[in-house]
Design a protein around this motif. Sequence first.
Motif, PDB file in Angstrom:
ATOM      1  N   TYR A  97       0.834  -1.199   0.000  1.00  0.00           N
ATOM      2  CA  TYR A  97       0.000   0.000   0.000  1.00  0.00           C
ATOM      3  C   TYR A  97       0.871   1.253   0.000  1.00  0.00           C
ATOM      4  N   SER A  98       1.884   1.267   0.867  1.00  0.00           N
ATOM      5  CA  SER A  98       2.700   2.471   0.996  1.00  0.00           C
ATOM      6  C   SER A  98       3.581   2.695  -0.238  1.00  0.00           C
ATOM      7  N   LEU A  99       3.859   1.634  -1.008  1.00  0.00           N
ATOM      8  CA  LEU A  99       4.732   1.794  -2.177  1.00  0.00           C
ATOM      9  C   LEU A  99       3.982   2.111  -3.460  1.00  0.00           C
ATOM     10  N   PHE A 100       2.739   1.589  -3.586  1.00  0.00           N
ATOM     11  CA  PHE A 100       2.088   1.644  -4.902  1.00  0.00           C
ATOM     12  C   PHE A 100       0.756   2.386  -4.938  1.00  0.00           C
ATOM     13  N   ASP A 101       0.192   2.745  -3.793  1.00  0.00           N
ATOM     14  CA  ASP A 101      -1.116   3.398  -3.827  1.00  0.00           C
ATOM     15  C   ASP A 101      -0.936   4.871  -4.191  1.00  0.00           C
ATOM     16  N   SER A 102      -1.772   5.363  -5.097  1.00  0.00           N
ATOM     17  CA  SER A 102      -1.586   6.740  -5.571  1.00  0.00           C
ATOM     18  C   SER A 102      -1.805   7.740  -4.445  1.00  0.00           C
ATOM     19  N   ARG A 103      -2.629   7.375  -3.439  1.00  0.00           N
ATOM     20  CA  ARG A 103      -2.875   8.314  -2.339  1.00  0.00           C
ATOM     21  C   ARG A 103      -1.649   8.481  -1.436  1.00  0.00           C
ATOM     22  N   ARG A 104      -0.673   7.587  -1.580  1.00  0.00           N
ATOM     23  CA  ARG A 104       0.539   7.705  -0.771  1.00  0.00           C
ATOM     24  C   ARG A 104       1.668   8.410  -1.531  1.00  0.00           C
ATOM     25  N   ALA A 105       1.408   8.840  -2.773  1.00  0.00           N
ATOM     26  CA  ALA A 105       2.463   9.449  -3.586  1.00  0.00           C
ATOM     27  C   ALA A 105       3.052  10.670  -2.895  1.00  0.00           C
ATOM     28  N   GLY A 106       4.360  10.655  -2.700  1.00  0.00           N
ATOM     29  CA  GLY A 106       5.048  11.818  -2.161  1.00  0.00           C
ATOM     30  C   GLY A 106       4.818  12.073  -0.679  1.00  0.00           C
ATOM     31  N   VAL A 107       4.164  11.152   0.035  1.00  0.00           N
ATOM     32  CA  VAL A 107       3.970  11.307   1.479  1.00  0.00           C
ATOM     33  C   VAL A 107       5.173  10.686   2.178  1.00  0.00           C
ATOM     34  N   ALA A 108       5.966  11.524   2.851  1.00  0.00           N
ATOM     35  CA  ALA A 108       7.214  11.065   3.478  1.00  0.00           C
ATOM     36  C   ALA A 108       7.999  10.237   2.453  1.00  0.00           C
ATOM     37  N   TYR A 109       8.424   9.010   2.793  1.00  0.00           N
ATOM     38  CA  TYR A 109       9.163   8.195   1.832  1.00  0.00           C
ATOM     39  C   TYR A 109       8.231   7.252   1.068  1.00  0.00           C
ATOM     40  N   ASP A 110       6.915   7.382   1.270  1.00  0.00           N
ATOM     41  CA  ASP A 110       5.983   6.486   0.588  1.00  0.00           C
ATOM     42  C   ASP A 110       5.913   6.805  -0.903  1.00  0.00           C
ATOM     43  N   VAL A 113       4.956   4.014   9.299  1.00  0.00           N
ATOM     44  CA  VAL A 113       4.442   5.120  10.106  1.00  0.00           C
ATOM     45  C   VAL A 113       3.973   6.250   9.192  1.00  0.00           C
ATOM     46  N   GLY A 114       2.719   6.607   9.337  1.00  0.00           N
ATOM     47  CA  GLY A 114       2.118   7.619   8.466  1.00  0.00           C
ATOM     48  C   GLY A 114       2.359   9.026   8.956  1.00  0.00           C
ATOM     49  N   PRO A 115       1.944  10.027   8.167  1.00  0.00           N
ATOM     50  CA  PRO A 115       2.208  11.423   8.506  1.00  0.00           C
ATOM     51  C   PRO A 115       1.552  11.874   9.815  1.00  0.00           C
ATOM     52  N   GLU A 116       0.350  11.346  10.139  1.00  0.00           N
ATOM     53  CA  GLU A 116      -0.304  11.764  11.392  1.00  0.00           C
ATOM     54  C   GLU A 116       0.544  11.356  12.589  1.00  0.00           C
ATOM     55  N   GLN A 117       1.065  10.096  12.539  1.00  0.00           N
ATOM     56  CA  GLN A 117       1.882   9.612  13.651  1.00  0.00           C
ATOM     57  C   GLN A 117       3.186  10.402  13.747  1.00  0.00           C
ATOM     58  N   ARG A 118       3.762  10.742  12.583  1.00  0.00           N
ATOM     59  CA  ARG A 118       4.990  11.549  12.588  1.00  0.00           C
ATOM     60  C   ARG A 118       4.726  12.907  13.238  1.00  0.00           C
ATOM     61  N   ALA A 119       3.576  13.489  12.917  1.00  0.00           N
ATOM     62  CA  ALA A 119       3.224  14.786  13.501  1.00  0.00           C
ATOM     63  C   ALA A 119       3.079  14.651  15.020  1.00  0.00           C
ATOM     64  N   GLN A 120       2.511  13.514  15.442  1.00  0.00           N
ATOM     65  CA  GLN A 120       2.337  13.274  16.877  1.00  0.00           C
ATOM     66  C   GLN A 120       3.691  13.210  17.582  1.00  0.00           C
ATOM     67  N   ILE A 121       4.664  12.531  16.943  1.00  0.00           N
ATOM     68  CA  ILE A 121       6.008  12.435  17.522  1.00  0.00           C
ATOM     69  C   ILE A 121       6.660  13.823  17.561  1.00  0.00           C
ATOM     70  N   ALA A 122       6.571  14.554  16.441  1.00  0.00           N
ATOM     71  CA  ALA A 122       7.195  15.880  16.368  1.00  0.00           C
ATOM     72  C   ALA A 122       6.637  16.799  17.448  1.00  0.00           C
ATOM     73  N   ALA A 123       5.330  16.749  17.658  1.00  0.00           N
ATOM     74  CA  ALA A 123       4.710  17.599  18.674  1.00  0.00           C
ATOM     75  C   ALA A 123       5.189  17.195  20.059  1.00  0.00           C
ATOM     76  N   ASP A 124       5.276  15.880  20.283  1.00  0.00           N
ATOM     77  CA  ASP A 124       5.687  15.384  21.589  1.00  0.00           C
ATOM     78  C   ASP A 124       7.131  15.794  21.907  1.00  0.00           C
ATOM     79  N   TRP A 125       7.978  15.842  20.886  1.00  0.00           N
ATOM     80  CA  TRP A 125       9.384  16.186  21.089  1.00  0.00           C
ATOM     81  C   TRP A 125       9.637  17.683  20.990  1.00  0.00           C
ATOM     82  N   GLY A 126       8.630  18.442  20.640  1.00  0.00           N
ATOM     83  CA  GLY A 126       8.807  19.885  20.475  1.00  0.00           C
ATOM     84  C   GLY A 126       9.465  20.258  19.162  1.00  0.00           C
ATOM     85  N   LEU A 127       9.543  19.300  18.220  1.00  0.00           N
ATOM     86  CA  LEU A 127      10.212  19.580  16.949  1.00  0.00           C
ATOM     87  C   LEU A 127       9.346  20.408  16.009  1.00  0.00           C
ATOM     88  N   ASP A 128       8.082  20.614  16.386  1.00  0.00           N
ATOM     89  CA  ASP A 128       7.217  21.432  15.537  1.00  0.00           C
ATOM     90  C   ASP A 128       7.435  22.919  15.799  1.00  0.00           C
TER      91      ASP A 128
END
Lengths: 522, 321
Positions: free
Chosen positions: A420-433, B45-60
């Motif tokens: 999902y994180s490698l091929f789903d279009s909704r993950r394009a450009g999100v962090a390293y996804d 780990v998705g962007p929401e969780q990353r934001a949660q970590i950043a906020a917790d560490w004060g990195l935001d």
Amino acid sequence: MKKTYGTPARQMRSLCFGAALAMATVASAQGAPALVLAIGGEPETGFDPLLGWGSYGNPLFQSTLLRRDAALKTEPDLATGLQLSDDRLTWTITLRDGVFFTDGTPLDADDVAFTFNQAKAAAGALDLQVLREAVAIDPQTVRLTLDRPWITFAEAFFTLGIVPSGSYGPDYGRHPVGSGPYKMVSWDEGAQLIVSRNDEYYGAASDFAQITFLFTGEDAGLAAAQAGAVQMVAVPAQLADSVPAGFHARSVATVDNRGISLPFQSPTSIDGQTIGNSVTADPAIRRAMNMGLDRATLIDVALHGHGTPAFGPADGLPWGGADDRVDYDLPAANALLDGAGWKVGSDGVRAKGGQRAAFALHYPAGDTTRQALAETAAALLRPLGIEATPTGGSWDAIRRVMHTDPVVFGFGSHSPYQLYSLFDSRRAGVAYDNPSYYSNPQVDALFAGAQSAVGLEASYPLWSEAAAIYGVNGDNVWLWLANLDHVYLINDCLDIGTPQIEPHGHGWPITATLTQWRWTCD
Amino acid sequence: MTTAFRIILRQLALLATVALAVFMLMKAAPIDPIDAYLGPAIATVGPEQRAQIAADWGLDQPAYQQFLAWAAHILRGDLGFSHAYNVPVAQVLGDRLGPSLALAGLAWLLSGALGCVLGALAALFAGRWPDRVIRLYCYVLAATPTFWLAMIMLMVFAVTLGWAPVCCAGPIGVPPDQVSFAARVHHLMLPLVVLTLFGVAQIALHTRVKLIEVLQSDYVALTRTQGAGALDILLHHGARNAALPAVTAMLASVGEVMGGAILAEQVFAWPGLGRATVAAGMKGDVPLLLAIALLTALVVAAATGLANILYTRIDPRMAAR
């Protein structure tokens, strides 16, 4: 096992023959010896599942709701029954009766609900954002509610160790209490972790009453094996041939893969940022590279033979594509490029409409394995008339170019979420996804179907089906290179049975089947 | 009183400068602390969780606010929280200071003593074979990286000969609270020998040069004509003069011994501050790295200060200047 030193003579002897002292400690245990493993991977943050401990192997001290056997088939652990509601939003889980934590308190639904709620709130390496809440219905039943249908949430059932709600606190990671097969005896940070068998454990009992994990560097681990002080050591593949006497080397198959991302789009601007690459956007180029790259030679040269050819991110796993492979055929690859209008120029590099078949190939400069793969792959692409220029850089630098240039990445996990994180279009450009900005509605639809399947195992065929579209017989979104072997030097007396196909990360994954290990000598 | 005040003020300014420099270096380093912390979990780990970590560490927060928040905590005596270890920084330091002090401190003392003796010997036999052997040894050692020496010693004494243990501060498989004193000493020996050998070279060479200078001076020539023996000259006329460069070299080598200890700790899996320093750097753990940097700066500055005081005791002429 406390030693006292009465006479000065005795003291001198012990100073001179300390190695013998360590050996005597090992031999003094009953039956199977006290096992010593140097497999690395010390979790600096401690043994707290809510912060991610256990997600790459056996949580050791805690037990999980489900587990996977050597063939990655699901087995019950704490959960005796799981039910997913028709709207795929509610998991109802029935728990095993009569399970106790090592501090004597019973494990019930409150502990499971607490663990999940707390893990969602924790700012750690475990992402449970999709969970709405976990509620204990009665002492044996837990209900987990999700925000949206999300079958890969079930991955947490295999990895999230259950902690006691009554005593969990900030120092839990250094004093873990669980219901798993082992108890912590001591953790000398930076040096060693000593665990003893939990005799109250409800599952299969380990053969070993005491296990020590040495957290030395690779060199010291190998030295310890040569000195006879450890029974198993994880080594880099390059050292697989220096086997100490009484040991054998064992290569464990993995999905610890390395592959080259190929930007899928033609150069365009999205939100003011340029993405895409005019060379790799051509399907003929991507297909020709996958067909014309001699992976066997690549592995021989760059990995000293310690790897297997990779064709996708989940080779051999139930959610990978079974037919997602292609035979090496250089003439056919060249014919394909000729047919697509890429003409070989005077410098041996193909060009089409003024565009040379050339691109920079990025790799993290500190990673010698990826550097070797990048250099060797570049050399092996030359006969195709494709010029890849290996370029080392920091991850910071790679982040800035990874949507326009190919990059040597590494993945591999025991979860289909990886796809999902490698091929789903909704993950394009999100962090390293999805760095390639791949987008195919068919793949998106299959993944959406998989995420709302009736169960994790029921979703496997849907994930698997997508490989025909994104893979080497479809869009060729990536140029997967190799799955790295994980090599362990093991004492001839230690039988580790059948290990699982291991994910990214050398070391802990091998302990997934730890309770089945046996000592075969007297 | 004013001198003491000036010294304290200067130390505080030094520490503030070190802290700011280390902080800015960490912010400029190509390390994303969240990426480093997540490791392989980065792919799950998705962007929401990353934001949660950043906020917790004060990195935001903006960088200058992060630094000011850290400084405010330090002034209140709170060293902050280490994300790499998931415990307060003070606890990381507390757990690891002891083993590091035992190793680096003893190595420093021993290398000082041994360096003086070897330097004196070389000076007495200047130009003859004992001098040549000692100098060769010093030059080779001065050019040898600690970790390489540590690995060679490990291979020879732990693996091949089996005299020393291969790692750790106690026997493998024995909990730390059950390790006897003898076993502790036994486990300390090899890393201690490595660090001592490493520290000897500088001090021996400095002592030798100064002592040769003294031995060639007019007043030594005079005592010699009066019939004084070599040992007499060395003890009564040479020692005090040679002590000056030796003390300087020794106190100046505090930083080097600490650096050497970091590498030796890695090789011998010695549970000291060395590994924490490496982890803090690799994981972008700013509060921990700042605390270690401040501690190191404090120790080195104290050593230099001590050298200044000792100068005047050894050579009263220095005080007059």
